[in-house]
Motif scaffolding. Structure first.
Motif, PDB file in Angstrom:
ATOM      1  N   ASP A  70       0.866  -1.175   0.000  1.00  0.00           N
ATOM      2  CA  ASP A  70       0.000   0.000   0.000  1.00  0.00           C
ATOM      3  C   ASP A  70       0.909   1.233   0.000  1.00  0.00           C
ATOM      4  OD1 ASP A  70      -2.233   1.602   0.077  1.00  0.00           O
ATOM      5  OD2 ASP A  70      -2.647   1.269   2.187  1.00  0.00           O
ATOM      6  N   ASP A  71       1.963   1.181   0.799  1.00  0.00           N
ATOM      7  CA  ASP A  71       2.979   2.226   0.852  1.00  0.00           C
ATOM      8  C   ASP A  71       4.324   1.531   0.677  1.00  0.00           C
ATOM      9  OD1 ASP A  71       4.062   4.792   1.175  1.00  0.00           O
ATOM     10  OD2 ASP A  71       4.302   4.495   3.330  1.00  0.00           O
ATOM     11  N   VAL A  72       5.081   1.907  -0.327  1.00  0.00           N
ATOM     12  CA  VAL A  72       6.311   1.201  -0.682  1.00  0.00           C
ATOM     13  C   VAL A  72       7.428   1.528   0.319  1.00  0.00           C
ATOM     14  CG1 VAL A  72       8.028   0.826  -2.488  1.00  0.00           C
ATOM     15  CG2 VAL A  72       5.654   1.312  -3.108  1.00  0.00           C
ATOM     16  N   PRO A  73       8.041   0.500   0.903  1.00  0.00           N
ATOM     17  CA  PRO A  73       9.193   0.742   1.773  1.00  0.00           C
ATOM     18  C   PRO A  73      10.360   1.342   0.977  1.00  0.00           C
ATOM     19  CG  PRO A  73       8.419  -1.529   1.967  1.00  0.00           C
ATOM     20  CD  PRO A  73       7.688  -0.909   0.824  1.00  0.00           C
ATOM     21  N   LYS A  74      11.185   2.118   1.637  1.00  0.00           N
ATOM     22  CA  LYS A  74      12.297   2.801   0.950  1.00  0.00           C
ATOM     23  C   LYS A  74      13.266   1.838   0.295  1.00  0.00           C
ATOM     24  CE  LYS A  74      12.071   6.867   3.775  1.00  0.00           C
ATOM     25  NZ  LYS A  74      12.399   8.197   3.539  1.00  0.00           N
ATOM     26  N   ASN A  75      13.451   0.651   0.849  1.00  0.00           N
ATOM     27  CA  ASN A  75      14.433  -0.295   0.311  1.00  0.00           C
ATOM     28  C   ASN A  75      13.853  -1.256  -0.723  1.00  0.00           C
ATOM     29  OD1 ASN A  75      12.855  -1.723   2.091  1.00  0.00           O
ATOM     30  ND2 ASN A  75      14.550  -2.842   3.019  1.00  0.00           N
ATOM     31  N   ALA A  76      12.596  -1.088  -1.108  1.00  0.00           N
ATOM     32  CA  ALA A  76      11.956  -2.007  -2.067  1.00  0.00           C
ATOM     33  C   ALA A  76      12.582  -1.863  -3.448  1.00  0.00           C
ATOM     34  CB  ALA A  76      10.465  -1.738  -2.143  1.00  0.00           C
ATOM     35  N   LYS A  77      12.840  -3.004  -4.048  1.00  0.00           N
ATOM     36  CA  LYS A  77      13.391  -3.024  -5.404  1.00  0.00           C
ATOM     37  C   LYS A  77      12.372  -3.645  -6.344  1.00  0.00           C
ATOM     38  CE  LYS A  77      18.293  -3.326  -4.290  1.00  0.00           C
ATOM     39  NZ  LYS A  77      18.502  -2.458  -3.363  1.00  0.00           N
ATOM     40  N   PRO A  78      12.189  -3.068  -7.530  1.00  0.00           N
ATOM     41  CA  PRO A  78      11.234  -3.617  -8.505  1.00  0.00           C
ATOM     42  C   PRO A  78      11.674  -5.007  -8.961  1.00  0.00           C
ATOM     43  CG  PRO A  78      11.973  -1.414  -9.125  1.00  0.00           C
ATOM     44  CD  PRO A  78      12.820  -1.858  -7.990  1.00  0.00           C
ATOM     45  N   PRO A  79      10.747  -5.828  -9.383  1.00  0.00           N
ATOM     46  CA  PRO A  79       9.341  -5.502  -9.571  1.00  0.00           C
ATOM     47  C   PRO A  79       8.550  -5.603  -8.263  1.00  0.00           C
ATOM     48  CG  PRO A  79       9.727  -7.744 -10.280  1.00  0.00           C
ATOM     49  CD  PRO A  79      11.059  -7.179  -9.863  1.00  0.00           C
ATOM     50  N   TYR A  80       7.521  -4.779  -8.172  1.00  0.00           N
ATOM     51  CA  TYR A  80       6.585  -4.846  -7.062  1.00  0.00           C
ATOM     52  C   TYR A  80       5.241  -4.302  -7.508  1.00  0.00           C
ATOM     53  CZ  TYR A  80       8.389  -0.072  -6.251  1.00  0.00           C
ATOM     54  OH  TYR A  80       8.800   1.220  -6.401  1.00  0.00           O
ATOM     55  N   VAL A  81       4.230  -4.582  -6.695  1.00  0.00           N
ATOM     56  CA  VAL A  81       2.860  -4.161  -6.969  1.00  0.00           C
ATOM     57  C   VAL A  81       2.446  -3.190  -5.874  1.00  0.00           C
ATOM     58  CG1 VAL A  81       0.447  -4.913  -7.179  1.00  0.00           C
ATOM     59  CG2 VAL A  81       2.299  -6.376  -8.046  1.00  0.00           C
ATOM     60  N   THR A  82       1.769  -2.107  -6.269  1.00  0.00           N
ATOM     61  CA  THR A  82       1.236  -1.172  -5.289  1.00  0.00           C
ATOM     62  C   THR A  82      -0.244  -0.927  -5.561  1.00  0.00           C
ATOM     63  OG1 THR A  82       1.821   0.773  -6.625  1.00  0.00           O
ATOM     64  CG2 THR A  82       3.436   0.031  -4.998  1.00  0.00           C
ATOM     65  N   PHE A  83      -0.957  -0.617  -4.497  1.00  0.00           N
ATOM     66  CA  PHE A  83      -2.321  -0.137  -4.651  1.00  0.00           C
ATOM     67  C   PHE A  83      -2.206   1.327  -5.047  1.00  0.00           C
ATOM     68  CE2 PHE A  83      -3.090  -3.907  -2.231  1.00  0.00           C
ATOM     69  CZ  PHE A  83      -4.324  -4.340  -2.666  1.00  0.00           C
TER      70      PHE A  83
END
Length: 136
Positions: free
Chosen positions: A33-46
């Motif tokens: 819902d809220d992307v963490p700062k360390n997230a690396k793509p690929p990812y899915v968000t609302f």
């Protein structure tokens, strides 16, 4: 009473998080819902949502316009589109009823893919229209 938009998002999240196909495509359970700062793509968000009350004198109902965004760092649109297709397939497993609500209709309205030059990512947005009503 909890707003049906929150309950619907939780139901969508539950279905997507349980998808082995989606987790394999993402490389992790990267659905946010809220992307963490360390997230690396690929990812899915609302993404963006709109919710309209369309209750009548006898029925309590809502229309939900929900965007699911897929973020990809790969060159080109292929990865993002493949993940979008997996999400669409998994949403067929969305329960017709959740909490006190019934899904009356789920429609894929559109898919948009754009290059985010600032972050050097592709974003594919799956736009859904879901109508719900209070179960009787």
């Amino acid at each position: 009473m909890v707003h049906p938009a929150i309950l619907l998002q939780a139901e969508i999240y539950s279905v997507l998080a349980a998808s082995t196909n989606l987790i394999n495509a993402l490389g992790s359970s990267a659905i946010f819902d809220d992307v963490p700062k360390n997230a690396k793509p690929p990812y899915v968000t609302f993404g963006d949502t709109l919710h309209f009350d369309w209750s009548t004198g006898t029925e309590t109902g809502f229309e939900h316009q929900i965007a699911l965004d897929v973020w990809s760092a790969r060159r080109g649109r292929k990865e993002a589109l493949n993940i979008i297709q997996i999400i669409q397939n998994e949403l067929e497993n969305l329960s017709e009823t959740f909490d006190d609500y019934v899904i009356v209709n789920l429609t894929h309205e559109s898919t948009e893919i754009v290059k985010d030059a600032d972050r050097d990512l592709f974003r594919a947005t799956l736009n859904l229209r879901i109508t719900t009503e209070l179960a009787t």
